[in-house]
Every structure is written in structure tokens, then in C-alpha cells.
Enzyme design. Structure first.
Site, mmCIF file in Angstrom:
data_model
loop_
_atom_site.group_PDB
_atom_site.id
_atom_site.type_symbol
_atom_site.label_atom_id
_atom_site.label_comp_id
_atom_site.label_asym_id
_atom_site.label_seq_id
_atom_site.Cartn_x
_atom_site.Cartn_y
_atom_site.Cartn_z
ATOM 1 N N GLU A 173 0.780 -1.250 0.092
ATOM 2 C CA GLU A 173 0.090 0.130 -0.040
ATOM 3 C C GLU A 173 0.655 1.278 0.093
ATOM 4 O OE1 GLU A 173 -3.994 -1.321 2.296
ATOM 5 O OE2 GLU A 173 -2.379 -0.994 3.531
HETATM 6 C C1 TNX Z 1 -4.256 -4.032 4.842
HETATM 7 S S1 TNX Z 1 -2.274 -6.286 4.690
HETATM 8 C C2 TNX Z 1 -2.991 -3.767 5.346
HETATM 9 C C3 TNX Z 1 -2.844 -3.271 6.770
HETATM 10 C C4 TNX Z 1 -3.997 -3.204 7.426
HETATM 11 C C5 TNX Z 1 -4.717 -4.355 7.124
HETATM 12 C C6 TNX Z 1 -6.097 -4.485 7.934
HETATM 13 C C7 TNX Z 1 -1.423 -5.234 4.301
HETATM 14 C C8 TNX Z 1 -0.094 -5.577 3.902
HETATM 15 N N1 TNX Z 1 -1.856 -4.040 4.778
HETATM 16 O O1 TNX Z 1 -2.218 -2.069 6.828
HETATM 17 O O2 TNX Z 1 -3.728 -3.245 8.964
HETATM 18 O O3 TNX Z 1 -5.223 -4.467 5.843
HETATM 19 O O4 TNX Z 1 -6.881 -5.582 7.773
#
Ligand code: TNX
Length: 547
Positions: free
Chosen positions: A353
Site C-alpha cells: 500500500e
Molecule cells: C491491509 S495487509 C493492510 C494493513 C491493515 C489491514 C487491515 C497489508 C499488507 N496491509 O495495513 O492493517 O489491511 O485488515
């Protein structure tokens, strides 16, 4: 291991016979021995021992037969002369068994004693591999054989689960303490069987982490991934950048006090995990998810201005400044200090992300960060977005997509796998322990949907992603993100019982995969979790054995 007790509420119903596909094993789901959990003092419950193999995760091979073994006040735990590591595992076993049995269970150095429990390390038996074991049980005793201390330790978890659930109590209970007769020969399907705890969104103390480690060990999980940094908090002391912890660690989601691990505390967690044969995988998430670091050092920001600390739950707004050389000094210092504290093979650099980082910047940053990890002798793990850059040779990527992830993204991950990058599977709509079970789950998120126990368990890691052969799968991991999780009771509710399904997916042979059989074995873990004080989700999909 024995905190947060609740009073066991379970009794056994009758016995339900089930047959799992694991080899020729005929496993009964009940009766887990006399006096489960909270049998009243003086209550009698004569019964057969728990059927051999009625445990989680399902063993690879079970051959029931012969008389059971019964622990007595005279039982001794034998290890071979001078086998220091076997002695350590024996001491752990004795610690588990003594409070509830009230027996002395001395650990003795000899290999010719008269029966009892015997822990043997042998260089032969190549088929037992790095983590496998054999358990042989009969009238005279129980022998555990393994090539490694880890194998013995996993065998001890099997022995423990073969005993009645009340063995987990921390005060004296009534036996009989029987182990069914026969032989279990057991090796894991995958070498990587992980659980992740996000200590950034909410901070968890060393004691809380140790409690979770003990729970994981019972189910043969062998990796503890600690998500040590994110927008909301930096949780590990770094000597060369002290404000990361003292400022970046000073809050959490919702604005609580946060916290961080000193180096001594982190080492304590690592050592405790090692004593349970778990390897710690530290994660520093970069280049996104870095607000806590950016807030601590203005010079890490492209505009030279430190943002305020962040206590919300949005994602994707922060990025390290890819164009500044000081960013790479920072990465080098952090990776060097964490690598020095971590005996394990892996260092996770996140990479998910990074919505505020351009593609070119992302690729350039991940190339350099991966090189830094290699410099300090560790193997890189990254979230699967790393497949959009250049995964280093030998890197592992952790897949966290879900059914609705685009075919193009899945194909990109598959191509990386075909080119030799191995995968850790953490599908969000299967293994994300922070997803609500149903709309009524009081905490948790639901962006990946509701994930009840069956959905979490009922898939095959070896045939999950199109174009990814089983051989490219290093294993599975169940992440627990903690935006809504802030206590051990919350961990219990979200991780249990789904963590057991993840453990079984990681350990048990694909041929044994069967929901109907699993749900009955899982039901048998209810009284054990109760006895351990784990307040788990009583999923209606599982016929829990209740009074
Ligand atoms: C996605 S999984 C994210 C996290 C959040 C999570 C909540 C990932 C690599 N990034 O930053 O905490 O979803 O479910």
C-alpha cells in the site's frame, strides 16, 4: 502460559466416530479422557483415552493399537545422557504436566530406564526431517523420537494434546492421565507456518506477546512475524535514531499511550520464542506506512517538515522520501540494528500500500532496501506488491490478496513464483484474523468480508493461486492486524479458533484436508482452550463439546 483463566464450562458429550483421510487412521473425536476441564472434585468419569491422532493439526500418519500408557506418580522423563537440548524440551514438558497431575515427573539422564516418557534425539531417521517426530505409546511408556529439538518439541505438543484437556489446568486435577496406544509418525507439509501480530496499531506488552507465543506453540506454528512499525507507532528501540521509539512509539490507534520494546525486551521475546521453537520475523514496513518515523525525524520528509503523530486508521498516505540519501542511511541503520538483534533468517520490509510513492520511486526504493537486507545477512520478505518491483533472488513474498483480487495481479504473483520467488500465503478473506466472523463480531474489520471458521480453513494452499505450484509455496501465515484489537481477550476472540485452521493448513498433508473431520477434531480443542483460559469464538459451525 497460564494466565487469564476462565472456569471451564465444557463436558464431553458422547463419542462421535469420524474417519479422517490421513493414512489409514481411524480417529474418534471424543472422548478426551476422564475429567475434562472442570470435572468437579470427586467426580468420576471412567473412560477410554482420547483416540490417537485426535489432535490439531492432524498428524501425517497414525497407527492406533495396543494398550494405552498411564502417567503415574512414579513416571520419569528420560533423556539420553548429555543431550542438553533434549533436556530442555523435557523440562518444558515437565512444566506443562506437573501442575495438573501433581506428579514430580523428574527429568533423568539415562537411556535404559524402565519405561516412562522418553525423549530421543537421533541422527538417523532422515525421513523425520527438520521438524518431524515419531510418538510410540504403549503400556510401558511413551517414546518421542526426532532428529532435531524442534521435532521433539512438536512431538511434545502431540503428547500434550493426547492427554485429557484438564492437563492444561494450573491446579491439581483428577486423572487418569492416559495416552492411547499406537504410533504417530509426523512431518509438516510446509516449513513456514506463521502468525503475525501487529504491535504498531495497538501496542502489546512482552507478557502479552509471550502468552500468544505459548498458544501458537501448542499448534506447531513456527514463525512469529512482528509488525513493528506503521503509521500509528514505531515499536522497537533503534540506538542511532532514538526518537523513532521515544516519539514515534508514544501513541497508537485511538490515541492511547502506545509503547515500544527496548532492545533487551525484544531480545527477551526472541529468546522466549526460540524456547518454543518459533523464529521471530521482524517487519519494518517501508516506504509507505511510515508516518511514525516521518513524525519523529523532519529530515526524512521530502519537504523537511515532520507531520504530527497519527492515531487514525486510514492507510496509504505516508511515504519515506525516496529521493533523499538520508533515507538510505536511515534504512541501513534500522536494518543493521534489527538484524543484529534477530538470530532468525528473515527480515520483512513490508512494501504494501505505498499509494503515496510513484511506481518508479517504489521500484528504486525496494531495490535498495532489499540490497541492504542482504548486506546484513538476512533473507527479504515483502508483501506481494514487491512482485511489481524486482524481488531479490531468494526473497519471499507474502500474498494477501483475496478472491476479488484482479486476475492481472494474481498473474503477476504467479509469474514471480514461476521465476523462483517463493510465497507465503495469507489470503485476506481466509487468514486475516482481524476480519469479523459475522456481522455480529464485536470487534474486527470486514473489508475482506466475513470469515467464519469454515471459510478460513476450507481451501488448499498448494492449489490456491492459478499458476502457482505447491512447490513455490513456502507456507502460510495468519496475520492479526490490530486497528480494533487492543487486549489479550481480543487476540483470543479473533485468533481462536481460526489460528488452529491456519496451523493445520501449514502442517497437515493435503490428503487429510476435510472440513467434516476437522470440525470434530476442532470441537475437541474447546475444553483445552477453555482450560488454558482462551476465550475463543464459539462458532456455530463447530459442534463444541459443552456440558
Ligand atoms: C491491509 S495487509 C493492510 C494493513 C491493515 C489491514 C487491515 C497489508 C499488507 N496491509 O495495513 O492493517 O489491511 O485488515
Amino acid at each position: 502460559m497460564r494466565q487469564h483463566r476462565t472456569f471451564p464450562r465444557f463436558r464431553l458429550l458422547g463419542s462421535l466416530l469420524l474417519v479422517v483421510a490421513a493414512g489409514a487412521a481411524g480417529l474418534g473425536a471424543a472422548p478426551g479422557g476422564a475429567a475434562p476441564g472442570g470435572a468437579p472434585p470427586g467426580g468420576t468419569a471412567a473412560s477410554a483415552p482420547r483416540p490417537l491422532g485426535d489432535i490439531v493439526p492432524a498428524p501425517a500418519s497414525v497407527r492406533p493399537g495396543g494398550d494405552p500408557y498411564t502417567l503415574t506418580p512414579r513416571t520419569r522423563i528420560h533423556v539420553d545422557d548429555g543431550a542438553r537440548e533434549a533436556r530442555r524440551v523435557a523440562a518444558y514438558l515437565a512444566d506443562v504436566l506437573r501442575p495438573s497431575t501433581g506428579y514430580a515427573l523428574p527429568v533423568v539422564d539415562d537411556d535404559a530406564g524402565p519405561g516412562g516418557i522418553r525423549l530421543r534425539l537421533t541422527g538417523r531417521e532422515a525421513a523425520l526431517g527438520e521438524e518431524g517426530y515419531r510418538l510410540e505409546s504403549g503400556r510401558r511408556g511413551v517414546t518421542l523420537t526426532a532428529r532435531t529439538p524442534a521435532g521433539l518439541f512438536h512431538g511434545v505438543q502431540t503428547l500434550r494434546q493426547q492427554l485429557p484437556a484438564s492437563i492444561e489446568e494450573d491446579t491439581r486435577r483428577r486423572g487418569p492421565w492416559q495416552v492411547a496406544g499406537g504410533t504417530i509418525t509426523d512431518t509438516p507439509r510446509y516449513g513456514y507456518r506463521g502468525a503475525m501480530l501487529d504491535v504498531s496499531r495497538h501496542f502489546f506488552t512482552v507478557g502479552q506477546v509471550k502468552r500468544y507465543i505459548d498458544q501458537m506453540a501448542l499448534y506447531k506454528i513456527n514463525k512469529l512475524h512482528l509488525h513493528l512499525s506503521d503509521d500509528q507507532g514505531w515499536r522497537i528501540a533503534i540506538d542511532s535514531w532514538p526518537r523513532l521509539a521515544t516519539h514515534g512509539g508514544s501513541t497508537q490507534v485511538g490515541g492511547g499511550p502506545g509503547g515500544y520494546y527496548t532492545k533487551a525486551q525484544y531480545k527477551d521475546i526472541v529468546a522466549y520464542a526460540a524456547s518454543r521453537h518459533l523464529e521471530v520475523v521482524p517487519e519494518i514496513d517501508m516506504p509507505g506506512h511510515t508516518n511514525a518515523a516521518l513524525a519523529s525525524y523532519a529530515e526524512l520528509n521530502c519537504d523537511g517538515v515532520a507531520p504530527p503523530l497519527y492515531t487514525g486508521t486510514e492507510v496509504g498516505f505516508s511515504s519515506l522520501c525516496v529521493a533523499k540519501e538520508i533515507t538510505y542511511d536511515f534504512v541501513d541503520d534500522v536494518v543493521r540494528e534489527i538484524a543484529a538483534l534477530t538470530p532468525g533468517r528473515y527480515l520483512h520490509i513490508g512494501g504494501d500500500e505505498a499509494h503515496s510513492t510513484s511506481h518508479e520511486d517504489y521500484v528504486a526504493f525496494m531495490d535498495r532496501a532489499q540490497a541492504t537486507v542482504a548486506t546484513y545477512g538476512k533473507t527479504v520478505i515483502g508483501w506481494h506488491q514487491l512482485t511489481g518491483a524486482n524481488p531479490a533472488r531468494g526473497a519471499l513474498v507474502q500474498y494477501w490478496g483475496l478472491d476479488r483480487t484482479s486476475d492481472a495481479e494474481k498473474a503477476r504473483v504467479a509469474r514471480a513464483a514461476q521465476n523462483g520467488t517463493r510465497l507465503i500465503l495469507s489470503p485476506a478473506d481466509r487468514l486475516y484474523l482481524d476480519m469479523k466472523y459475522t456481522k455480529d463480531t464485536p470487534i474486527g474489520l470486514s473489508w475482506a468480508g466475513y470469515v467464519e471458521v469454515r471459510r478460513s480453513y476450507d481451501w488448499d494452499p498448494g492449489a490456491y493461486l492459478p499458476g502457482v505450484p505447491d512447490s513455490a509455496v513456502a507456507g502460510v501465515e495468519a496475520p492479526l492486524w490490530t486497528e480494533t484489537v487492543s487486549s489479550s481477550a481480543h487476540i483470543d476472540l479473533m485468533a481462536f479458533p481460526r489460528l488452529l485452521g491456519a496451523a493445520e493448513l501449514g502442517w497437515s498433508p493435503a490428503a487429510s484436508h476435510d472440513w467434516e473431520a476437522y470440525r470434530l477434531r476442532l470441537a475437541g480443542q474447546g475444553p483445552r482452550m477453555e482450560a488454558l483460559g482462551i476465550d475463543f469464538h464459539r462458532s456455530p459451525q463447530v459442534p463444541w463439546r459443552t456440558a
